[in-house]
Design a protein around this motif. Sequence first.
Motif, short mmCIF file in Angstrom:
data_model
loop_
_atom_site.label_atom_id
_atom_site.label_comp_id
_atom_site.label_asym_id
_atom_site.label_seq_id
_atom_site.Cartn_x
_atom_site.Cartn_y
_atom_site.Cartn_z
N PHE A 137 -9.27 -3.26 12.74
CA PHE A 137 -7.98 -3.96 12.82
C PHE A 137 -7.74 -4.78 11.56
CE2 PHE A 137 -6.27 -8.22 13.52
CZ PHE A 137 -4.94 -7.90 13.77
N ARG A 138 -8.74 -5.54 11.16
CA ARG A 138 -8.62 -6.42 9.98
C ARG A 138 -8.29 -5.61 8.73
NH1 ARG A 138 -13.41 -8.82 6.82
NH2 ARG A 138 -12.60 -10.74 5.89
N HIS A 139 -9.04 -4.55 8.52
CA HIS A 139 -8.80 -3.69 7.36
C HIS A 139 -7.39 -3.10 7.40
CE1 HIS A 139 -8.51 0.28 5.53
NE2 HIS A 139 -9.18 -0.30 4.53
N ASP A 140 -7.03 -2.54 8.55
CA ASP A 140 -5.74 -1.86 8.66
C ASP A 140 -4.57 -2.84 8.58
OD1 ASP A 140 -7.35 0.35 8.94
OD2 ASP A 140 -6.66 0.86 10.97
N LEU A 141 -4.74 -4.05 9.09
CA LEU A 141 -3.67 -5.04 8.97
C LEU A 141 -3.48 -5.44 7.51
CD1 LEU A 141 -1.54 -6.87 10.20
CD2 LEU A 141 -3.37 -8.55 10.66
N LEU A 142 -4.55 -5.60 6.77
CA LEU A 142 -4.41 -5.92 5.35
C LEU A 142 -3.74 -4.78 4.59
CD1 LEU A 142 -7.80 -7.74 4.79
CD2 LEU A 142 -5.51 -8.77 4.72
N ARG A 143 -4.02 -3.56 4.96
CA ARG A 143 -3.33 -2.41 4.34
C ARG A 143 -1.85 -2.42 4.72
NH1 ARG A 143 -1.94 2.89 5.65
NH2 ARG A 143 -1.67 4.16 3.78
N HIS A 144 -1.55 -2.74 5.96
CA HIS A 144 -0.16 -2.80 6.42
C HIS A 144 0.61 -3.87 5.61
CE1 HIS A 144 3.03 -2.42 9.50
NE2 HIS A 144 3.21 -3.71 9.24
N ILE A 145 -0.01 -5.01 5.43
CA ILE A 145 0.63 -6.06 4.62
C ILE A 145 0.85 -5.56 3.20
CG2 ILE A 145 0.21 -8.32 3.55
CD1 ILE A 145 -1.12 -9.14 6.25
N SER A 146 -0.11 -4.83 2.67
CA SER A 146 0.03 -4.25 1.33
C SER A 146 1.22 -3.29 1.27
CB SER A 146 -1.26 -3.55 0.93
OG SER A 146 -1.16 -2.98 -0.34
N MET A 147 1.41 -2.50 2.33
CA MET A 147 2.56 -1.58 2.37
C MET A 147 3.87 -2.37 2.30
SD MET A 147 1.64 1.49 5.05
CE MET A 147 1.10 0.52 6.44
N GLU A 148 3.92 -3.45 3.02
CA GLU A 148 5.15 -4.26 3.01
C GLU A 148 5.37 -4.93 1.66
OE1 GLU A 148 5.03 -5.20 7.78
OE2 GLU A 148 4.55 -6.83 6.39
N GLU A 149 4.32 -5.51 1.12
CA GLU A 149 4.45 -6.25 -0.14
C GLU A 149 4.68 -5.31 -1.34
OE1 GLU A 149 4.39 -9.54 -0.83
OE2 GLU A 149 3.99 -10.24 1.21
N LYS A 150 3.88 -4.27 -1.43
CA LYS A 150 3.91 -3.42 -2.63
C LYS A 150 4.97 -2.32 -2.58
CE LYS A 150 -0.80 -4.40 -3.86
NZ LYS A 150 -2.15 -3.93 -4.05
N VAL A 151 5.40 -1.95 -1.38
CA VAL A 151 6.41 -0.89 -1.28
C VAL A 151 7.73 -1.46 -0.80
CG1 VAL A 151 7.01 1.32 -0.23
CG2 VAL A 151 4.65 0.90 -0.93
N LEU A 152 7.78 -1.98 0.42
CA LEU A 152 9.07 -2.33 1.02
C LEU A 152 9.77 -3.50 0.34
CD1 LEU A 152 8.41 -1.82 4.82
CD2 LEU A 152 9.46 -0.25 3.17
N LEU A 153 9.07 -4.61 0.16
CA LEU A 153 9.74 -5.77 -0.44
C LEU A 153 10.12 -5.49 -1.90
CD1 LEU A 153 7.69 -8.70 1.12
CD2 LEU A 153 9.98 -7.90 1.74
N ARG A 154 9.27 -4.78 -2.59
CA ARG A 154 9.56 -4.40 -3.98
C ARG A 154 10.75 -3.44 -4.03
NH1 ARG A 154 4.43 -2.41 -6.95
NH2 ARG A 154 3.96 -4.61 -6.75
N TYR A 155 10.75 -2.43 -3.16
CA TYR A 155 11.83 -1.45 -3.10
C TYR A 155 13.17 -2.15 -2.81
CZ TYR A 155 14.63 2.54 -1.61
OH TYR A 155 15.63 3.47 -1.48
N ALA A 156 13.18 -3.01 -1.81
CA ALA A 156 14.41 -3.71 -1.44
C ALA A 156 14.93 -4.56 -2.60
CB ALA A 156 14.18 -4.57 -0.20
N ARG A 157 14.02 -5.27 -3.26
CA ARG A 157 14.43 -6.10 -4.41
C ARG A 157 15.04 -5.23 -5.51
NH1 ARG A 157 9.73 -8.25 -5.82
NH2 ARG A 157 9.49 -6.82 -7.55
N GLU A 158 14.43 -4.10 -5.79
CA GLU A 158 14.97 -3.21 -6.83
C GLU A 158 16.34 -2.68 -6.43
OE1 GLU A 158 11.95 -0.23 -7.41
OE2 GLU A 158 10.58 -1.66 -8.34
N LYS A 159 16.50 -2.27 -5.17
CA LYS A 159 17.78 -1.73 -4.70
C LYS A 159 18.88 -2.80 -4.69
CE LYS A 159 17.94 2.43 -3.36
NZ LYS A 159 18.56 3.45 -4.18
#
Length: 159
Positions: A43-65
């Motif tokens: 759980f701990r590992h996967d949650l940190l990866r999930h946060i990484s998905m949000e930070e490195k992909v989604l929030l970055r993508y939204a800011r660029e768009k």
Amino acid sequence: MEPTYTVGPIEQFMVEDHVRLDRLLQDSLRPDGSIERDTYAQFRHDLLRHISMEEKVLLRYAREKRGGEPLPVARQLRVDHGEIAKLLVPSPTPALVAALLELLGRHNALEEGPGALYAACDALALNEAPLVVAQLREVPSVPVAPHYDGPDHDRVLRR
């Protein structure tokens, strides 16, 4: 008649991951109140990866768009991500898991549903949403440090 809400590909993918993470956390709780360490570690590992998905992909993508302008919810999400990460540092206890469940409940409400993070990303992505989901799938595993239960961490948690 009010329009029905349609879940887009980004939201569907990320909410399915929330459900999986919630199941892992619940499965780590033993009936006697102790924590099953291997399941919690996953759980701990996967949650940190999930946060990484949000930070490195989604929030970055939204800011660029949005021409460099972050989503209004981005600041609170980052604050929450920091709080979640702090709770993942010490060895798990029933009280810590209860705090995580409470925080994740509030946090997930900022991400799921109409007007939340995932819907905003789907709206910005339109036809690119499947490409964004592909990027989310490709986010690598994150390194996870051993738990730290020292006195300095207790001070940080109290803040």
